[in-house]
Design a protein around this motif. Structure first.
Motif, short mmCIF file in Angstrom:
data_model
loop_
_atom_site.label_atom_id
_atom_site.label_comp_id
_atom_site.label_asym_id
_atom_site.label_seq_id
_atom_site.Cartn_x
_atom_site.Cartn_y
_atom_site.Cartn_z
N GLU A 180 -30.57 7.87 -18.07
CA GLU A 180 -29.62 9.14 -17.04
C GLU A 180 -30.46 9.76 -16.50
OE1 GLU A 180 -29.03 9.59 -21.53
OE2 GLU A 180 -29.46 7.96 -22.55
N CYS B 18 -28.30 2.22 -4.17
CA CYS B 18 -28.64 3.00 -5.80
C CYS B 18 -30.48 1.94 -5.91
CB CYS B 18 -28.13 1.84 -6.02
SG CYS B 18 -27.23 0.13 -5.45
N TRP C 283 -20.08 6.08 -13.62
CA TRP C 283 -22.21 6.99 -14.90
C TRP C 283 -21.21 7.07 -15.41
CZ3 TRP C 283 -24.26 9.99 -15.92
CH2 TRP C 283 -25.57 9.93 -17.01
N LYS C 284 -21.43 6.83 -16.90
CA LYS C 284 -21.13 8.28 -18.18
C LYS C 284 -22.39 8.37 -19.23
CE LYS C 284 -18.46 4.58 -20.55
NZ LYS C 284 -17.41 4.63 -20.89
N CYS D 40 -33.63 4.12 -7.85
CA CYS D 40 -33.66 4.15 -9.46
C CYS D 40 -35.56 4.13 -10.05
CB CYS D 40 -33.13 3.27 -10.01
SG CYS D 40 -32.88 3.43 -11.78
N TYR E 265 -28.38 -1.65 -17.68
CA TYR E 265 -27.98 -0.70 -18.40
C TYR E 265 -29.41 -0.08 -19.52
CZ TYR E 265 -25.89 -2.40 -22.29
OH TYR E 265 -25.35 -3.51 -23.42
N CYS F 34 -28.32 6.98 -9.80
CA CYS F 34 -27.64 6.16 -8.84
C CYS F 34 -25.93 6.63 -8.19
CB CYS F 34 -27.43 5.11 -9.61
SG CYS F 34 -27.09 5.38 -11.42
N ARG F 35 -25.57 8.02 -9.26
CA ARG F 35 -24.65 8.39 -9.02
C ARG F 35 -24.56 9.05 -7.64
NH1 ARG F 35 -21.51 11.83 -13.67
NH2 ARG F 35 -23.72 13.32 -13.04
N CYS G 207 -31.79 2.21 -18.48
CA CYS G 207 -31.39 3.42 -18.03
C CYS G 207 -32.46 4.99 -18.95
CB CYS G 207 -29.92 3.17 -18.33
SG CYS G 207 -29.23 5.19 -17.34
N LEU H 171 -23.26 1.73 -17.37
CA LEU H 171 -23.09 1.74 -16.09
C LEU H 171 -22.08 0.71 -15.85
CD1 LEU H 171 -26.98 2.50 -15.68
CD2 LEU H 171 -25.20 4.48 -15.67
N GLY I 267 -29.39 9.95 -13.50
CA GLY I 267 -28.23 9.93 -12.68
C GLY I 267 -28.33 10.06 -11.12
N ILE J 31 -20.10 3.77 -7.95
CA ILE J 31 -21.23 3.52 -8.97
C ILE J 31 -20.20 4.68 -10.66
CG2 ILE J 31 -22.88 4.05 -10.42
CD1 ILE J 31 -24.44 2.99 -8.00
#
Ligand code: SF4
Ligand code: SF4
Length: 91
Positions: A61, A36, A77-78, A40, A56, A65-66, A59, A20, A63, A75
């Motif tokens: 995962e 954000c 994101w991956k 979260c 991070y 926040c994205r 997290c 992130l 999504g 942001i």
């Protein structure tokens, strides 16, 4: 079992590099809602001097926040690399 108890069951294998990124923290200064941070579920975002800072390691995962950074798209994101990140335990 409440949500907090379920979240406590999750386990994390944190990578040594973040998946992130706040792309340009200076842009956060223009963001009034700072959405954000309250959005979260794992409280990964804190606001420091008007700029978002992300931790991070916890997290989930999800999504969120994205999606909610939808005014400035600030942001990056991956997913974490294979073998890293959250393991969900719903028992
Ligand atoms: S929502 Fe986006 S632009 Fe606003 S504070 Fe968070 S990361 Fe920065
Ligand atoms: S993906 Fe979900 S848990 Fe991870 S930082 Fe974004 S909102 Fe928080």
């Amino acid at each position: 079992m409440n949500v907090e108890d379920r979240l406590f069951l999750n386990r994390f294998n944190a990578d040594d590099r973040s998946h992130l990124k706040v792309i340009d923290p200076e842009v956060c200064l223009k963001c009034k809602r700072k959405q954000c941070s309250p959005s979260c579920p794992s409280k990964c975002y804190t606001i420091q001097d008007g700029k978002a800072v992300v931790a991070y390691e916890g997290c989930l995962e999800c999504g969120t926040c994205r999606i909610v950074c939808n005014e400035f798209f600030n942001i990056g994101w991956k997913y974490p690399r294979g073998g890293f990140g959250v393991s969900f335990k719903f028992g």
